[in-house]
Design a protein around this motif. Structure first.
Motif, mmCIF file in Angstrom:
data_model
loop_
_atom_site.group_PDB
_atom_site.id
_atom_site.type_symbol
_atom_site.label_atom_id
_atom_site.label_comp_id
_atom_site.label_asym_id
_atom_site.label_seq_id
_atom_site.Cartn_x
_atom_site.Cartn_y
_atom_site.Cartn_z
ATOM 1 N N VAL A 48 -34.794 26.410 49.571
ATOM 2 C CA VAL A 48 -34.239 25.682 47.986
ATOM 3 C C VAL A 48 -33.782 26.766 47.122
ATOM 4 O O VAL A 48 -32.914 26.354 46.288
ATOM 5 C CB VAL A 48 -35.891 24.997 47.666
ATOM 6 C CG1 VAL A 48 -35.068 24.554 46.408
ATOM 7 C CG2 VAL A 48 -36.281 24.051 48.627
ATOM 8 N N GLY A 49 -34.392 27.881 46.972
ATOM 9 C CA GLY A 49 -33.945 28.960 46.065
ATOM 10 C C GLY A 49 -32.460 29.138 46.039
ATOM 11 O O GLY A 49 -31.932 29.074 44.894
ATOM 12 N N PRO A 50 -31.885 29.519 47.039
ATOM 13 C CA PRO A 50 -30.303 30.050 47.060
ATOM 14 C C PRO A 50 -29.846 28.789 46.714
ATOM 15 O O PRO A 50 -28.628 28.834 46.079
ATOM 16 C CB PRO A 50 -30.078 30.349 48.550
ATOM 17 C CG PRO A 50 -31.476 30.573 49.244
ATOM 18 C CD PRO A 50 -32.633 29.771 48.528
ATOM 19 N N VAL A 51 -29.944 27.405 47.123
ATOM 20 C CA VAL A 51 -29.222 26.305 46.524
ATOM 21 C C VAL A 51 -29.368 26.088 45.235
ATOM 22 O O VAL A 51 -28.338 25.734 44.615
ATOM 23 C CB VAL A 51 -29.805 24.943 47.511
ATOM 24 C CG1 VAL A 51 -28.870 23.774 47.082
ATOM 25 C CG2 VAL A 51 -29.834 25.166 48.832
ATOM 26 N N MET A 52 -30.504 26.219 44.662
ATOM 27 C CA MET A 52 -30.555 26.231 43.065
ATOM 28 C C MET A 52 -29.747 26.893 42.425
ATOM 29 O O MET A 52 -29.234 27.086 41.207
ATOM 30 C CB MET A 52 -32.192 26.179 42.895
ATOM 31 C CG MET A 52 -32.954 25.076 43.141
ATOM 32 S SD MET A 52 -34.864 25.000 42.788
ATOM 33 C CE MET A 52 -34.831 25.325 40.886
ATOM 34 N N ASP A 53 -29.790 28.198 43.182
ATOM 35 C CA ASP A 53 -28.939 29.342 42.543
ATOM 36 C C ASP A 53 -27.485 29.123 42.693
ATOM 37 O O ASP A 53 -26.850 29.419 41.511
ATOM 38 C CB ASP A 53 -29.090 30.587 43.597
ATOM 39 C CG ASP A 53 -29.746 31.758 42.756
ATOM 40 O OD1 ASP A 53 -30.517 31.650 41.969
ATOM 41 O OD2 ASP A 53 -29.275 32.961 43.554
ATOM 42 N N ALA B 39 -31.988 21.898 39.130
ATOM 43 C CA ALA B 39 -32.976 21.370 40.169
ATOM 44 C C ALA B 39 -32.530 20.562 41.230
ATOM 45 O O ALA B 39 -31.246 19.741 41.036
ATOM 46 C CB ALA B 39 -34.146 20.596 39.457
ATOM 47 N N VAL B 40 -32.972 20.418 42.500
ATOM 48 C CA VAL B 40 -32.289 19.505 43.478
ATOM 49 C C VAL B 40 -33.425 18.652 44.062
ATOM 50 O O VAL B 40 -34.506 18.853 43.978
ATOM 51 C CB VAL B 40 -31.886 20.602 44.759
ATOM 52 C CG1 VAL B 40 -30.468 21.504 44.165
ATOM 53 C CG2 VAL B 40 -32.752 21.625 45.193
ATOM 54 N N TYR B 41 -33.014 17.500 44.524
ATOM 55 C CA TYR B 41 -33.924 16.780 45.361
ATOM 56 C C TYR B 41 -33.464 16.439 46.646
ATOM 57 O O TYR B 41 -32.227 16.787 47.099
ATOM 58 C CB TYR B 41 -33.984 15.366 44.739
ATOM 59 C CG TYR B 41 -32.765 14.468 44.896
ATOM 60 C CD1 TYR B 41 -31.581 14.260 44.219
ATOM 61 C CD2 TYR B 41 -32.908 13.563 45.898
ATOM 62 C CE1 TYR B 41 -30.372 13.583 44.433
ATOM 63 C CE2 TYR B 41 -31.798 12.760 46.175
ATOM 64 C CZ TYR B 41 -30.816 12.792 45.453
ATOM 65 O OH TYR B 41 -29.713 11.870 45.734
ATOM 66 N N MET B 42 -34.137 16.108 47.625
ATOM 67 C CA MET B 42 -33.805 15.986 49.057
ATOM 68 C C MET B 42 -33.210 14.699 49.240
ATOM 69 O O MET B 42 -33.711 13.610 49.075
ATOM 70 C CB MET B 42 -34.965 15.908 49.775
ATOM 71 C CG MET B 42 -34.876 15.853 51.409
ATOM 72 S SD MET B 42 -34.214 17.338 52.066
ATOM 73 C CE MET B 42 -35.489 18.494 51.558
ATOM 74 N N HIS B 43 -31.711 14.676 49.380
ATOM 75 C CA HIS B 43 -31.147 13.514 49.849
ATOM 76 C C HIS B 43 -31.107 13.127 51.426
ATOM 77 O O HIS B 43 -31.247 11.859 51.494
ATOM 78 C CB HIS B 43 -29.649 13.726 49.557
ATOM 79 C CG HIS B 43 -28.578 12.899 49.898
ATOM 80 N ND1 HIS B 43 -28.527 11.545 49.653
ATOM 81 C CD2 HIS B 43 -27.415 12.846 50.709
ATOM 82 C CE1 HIS B 43 -27.676 10.959 49.974
ATOM 83 N NE2 HIS B 43 -26.881 11.634 50.908
ATOM 84 N N GLN B 44 -31.302 14.097 52.217
ATOM 85 C CA GLN B 44 -31.299 13.533 53.588
ATOM 86 C C GLN B 44 -32.018 14.874 54.104
ATOM 87 O O GLN B 44 -31.618 15.836 54.129
ATOM 88 C CB GLN B 44 -29.692 13.429 54.184
ATOM 89 C CG GLN B 44 -29.667 12.897 55.579
ATOM 90 C CD GLN B 44 -28.046 12.422 55.898
ATOM 91 O OE1 GLN B 44 -27.297 13.470 56.149
ATOM 92 N NE2 GLN B 44 -27.811 11.080 55.961
ATOM 93 N N PHE B 45 -32.724 14.482 55.453
ATOM 94 C CA PHE B 45 -33.515 15.395 56.185
ATOM 95 C C PHE B 45 -33.149 14.847 57.420
ATOM 96 O O PHE B 45 -33.624 13.652 57.943
ATOM 97 C CB PHE B 45 -34.975 15.350 55.638
ATOM 98 C CG PHE B 45 -35.727 16.429 56.250
ATOM 99 C CD1 PHE B 45 -36.238 17.377 55.469
ATOM 100 C CD2 PHE B 45 -36.038 16.205 57.563
ATOM 101 C CE1 PHE B 45 -37.132 18.639 55.925
ATOM 102 C CE2 PHE B 45 -36.892 17.654 58.083
ATOM 103 C CZ PHE B 45 -37.321 18.562 57.469
ATOM 104 N N LEU C 154 -29.416 19.066 50.267
ATOM 105 C CA LEU C 154 -30.023 19.199 48.851
ATOM 106 C C LEU C 154 -29.171 18.597 47.783
ATOM 107 O O LEU C 154 -27.940 19.456 47.811
ATOM 108 C CB LEU C 154 -30.729 20.392 48.594
ATOM 109 C CG LEU C 154 -31.721 20.835 49.569
ATOM 110 C CD1 LEU C 154 -32.181 22.210 49.188
ATOM 111 C CD2 LEU C 154 -32.842 20.073 49.624
ATOM 112 N N CYS C 155 -29.552 17.831 46.925
ATOM 113 C CA CYS C 155 -28.374 17.203 45.787
ATOM 114 C C CYS C 155 -28.884 17.620 44.581
ATOM 115 O O CYS C 155 -30.360 17.523 44.273
ATOM 116 C CB CYS C 155 -28.596 15.589 46.306
ATOM 117 S SG CYS C 155 -27.207 14.860 44.877
ATOM 118 N N ALA C 156 -28.001 18.330 43.692
ATOM 119 C CA ALA C 156 -28.348 18.383 42.368
ATOM 120 C C ALA C 156 -28.987 16.871 41.813
ATOM 121 O O ALA C 156 -28.386 15.929 41.967
ATOM 122 C CB ALA C 156 -27.269 18.847 41.512
#
Lengths: 293, 293
Positions: free
Chosen positions: A78-83, A88-94, A228-230
């Motif tokens: 999650v860290g690099p994506v927020m970078d 912040a991000v939420y889980m769009h698809q898993f 991960l979606c903003a």
């Protein structure tokens, strides 16, 4: 984990970053060990291959499996994506994509954002794909292929492919793929496919054009794909079931770095089954639904 | 061209030999330039892909196309095969396999000799496969994959696959493939796929287990596959049409080494069409047919 200036520039130029062996063998074995019993379930969230009983995609395991619920909150992921998004991000698809030995079928060339825009009304491309290898990936077991820099084209016209494989996809037409590959270097780097040991991670832009070939080898190529979606960019329509496109836009709160090895408590809202509401869909945008209510 | 002692040993051990860039760009362009008009013909000898109009296999071009008739008599190709068999050879099968950009479908794991034995009653495995690349072959356009040493198993039990693709094939079951790959080194060399520029040639044993993946790339991967059979080992049954399994067992007489560049005269017996007799087939062995006649 924070990204360096070079990594940020590389991501901007190529549309992806590769982290070989980011997760340890011990961490990965805890995830991989869960997969067979998840794949064995006869549930709507397991989509099987067109020509066999092998699972092509399992959806939403973080909602009902503890190890994957912890992976969904992992700071190394999650860290690099927020970078990259500064938000912040939420889980769009898993997804846990099978690409099983002998049975794994092709994924045609596509952009993920095309689907999220067309089906889910996601406003912009501020959503990130993350691939985490649960098996070693080599040239024989159907690795992901990217066209470097193709994310710069933005959203590309696509057609809804309902016949090639068992999972409907908005795919890009052949002539445009040929042009994009040529622009990216033709036979010298116009297509790349990051390969490496189980535990490797790829971040790739939601507009990066990608595909993967069939897997005729005797080696499974199971990977977790998270999107991960903003938070500000959440989807505006619930046209697909919730196990495919999630409706909880709360920011992900990361667990500590050792969260795959230690049993930090996590919520498993679908532990006892997928609720009926998650299967309900609507072609009407959320805003209009709210006005009408 | 003669083979060295090392090459003979390597062929015995691995079941194949690779000759990168054996034919020049000038020689290959004369062959490749002929392919589009051959593929365009609506004839029985052009087998198309299951899901598209692209040609999967063209048969018997050496019977009606001058450049390919000369290739069929090329000393660089025929010489090494005669070296390996110590005997004259005839042309058992002549294919130009498409594996076209975006459309080329898989060939499941199989041995060629399995088909020749089951369908054509070829007595032993004294027949050789030759692949000549008319396009560059890379990891993205569906290269041939081999299991080194798998020819040592001799004839392997196979099942007749009539559904996967458009061309029926005797294919090998998954568990056995997994064992053969493991024995050959598993992820360290258990599968190999020779890649190289147009003009490269592979010789491979008729019992070598091989396959190829789909071609999602924008690059055609057209190859000529010839099967040269020791004259004494000719087929004993005409169960398949003659354009697939040839019935002329006369030894190939080689042309000079420059035969692709110079217009040496060659016979083209099917220049004006495939004769009706070539389409006639029989499940009865030749010997019994002769007795009955």
């Amino acid at each position: 984990m924070r990204l360096s200036k070079e990594q940020l520039e590389q991501f901007d130029r190529d549309g992806y970053l590769f982290f070989p062996g980011l997760f340890t063998a011990g961490e990965i074995s805890l995830l991989a060990g869960e997969v067979p019993q998840l794949y064995a379930r006869r549930e709507a969230y397991n989509v099987r291959e067109k020509d066999s009983d092998a699972v092509r995609t399992n959806f939403a395991a973080h909602m009902y499996s503890e190890p994957f619920a912890r992976l969904a909150r992992h700071p190394r992921m999650v860290g690099p994506v927020m970078d990259l998004f500064g938000e912040a991000v939420y889980m769009h698809q898993f997804k846990i994509n099978g690409k099983m030995a002998f049975a794994g079928d092709v994924w045609q060339w596509h952009q993920d954002y095309g689907t999220w825009l067309n089906d889910d009304m996601m406003p912009t491309e501020r959503a990130m794909n993350v691939a985490i290898f649960l098996d070693d990936v080599n040239e024989y077991n159907g690795p992901l292929m990217f066209i470097p820099g193709s994310h710069k084209k933005g959203v590309i016209e696509a057609r809804h492919d309902l016949t090639t494989t068992s999972y409907p996809l908005w795919t890009v037409d052949d002539a445009l793929i040929a042009r994009l590959v040529e622009r990216a270097g033709g036979k010298n780097g116009g297509i790349v496919s990051p390969k490496g040991p189980a535990g490797s991670m790829i971040l790739f832009h939601s507009c990066l054009v990608h595909a993967s070939s069939s897997n005729l080898s005797p080696w499974n190529r199971v990977s977790v794909y998270l999107s991960l979606c903003a938070v500000s960019n959440h989807i505006r329509r619930f046209q697909r079931p919730e196990y495919i496109a999630h409706r909880d836009f709360a920011p992900i709160e990361c667990l500590p770095d050792d969260c795959l090895l230690k049993a930090y408590p996590v919520q498993l809202p679908w532990k006892d089954g997928v609720p009926a509401s998650a299967l309900q869909t609507s072609p009407v945008p959320i805003e209009e639904m709210r006005k009408a209510a």
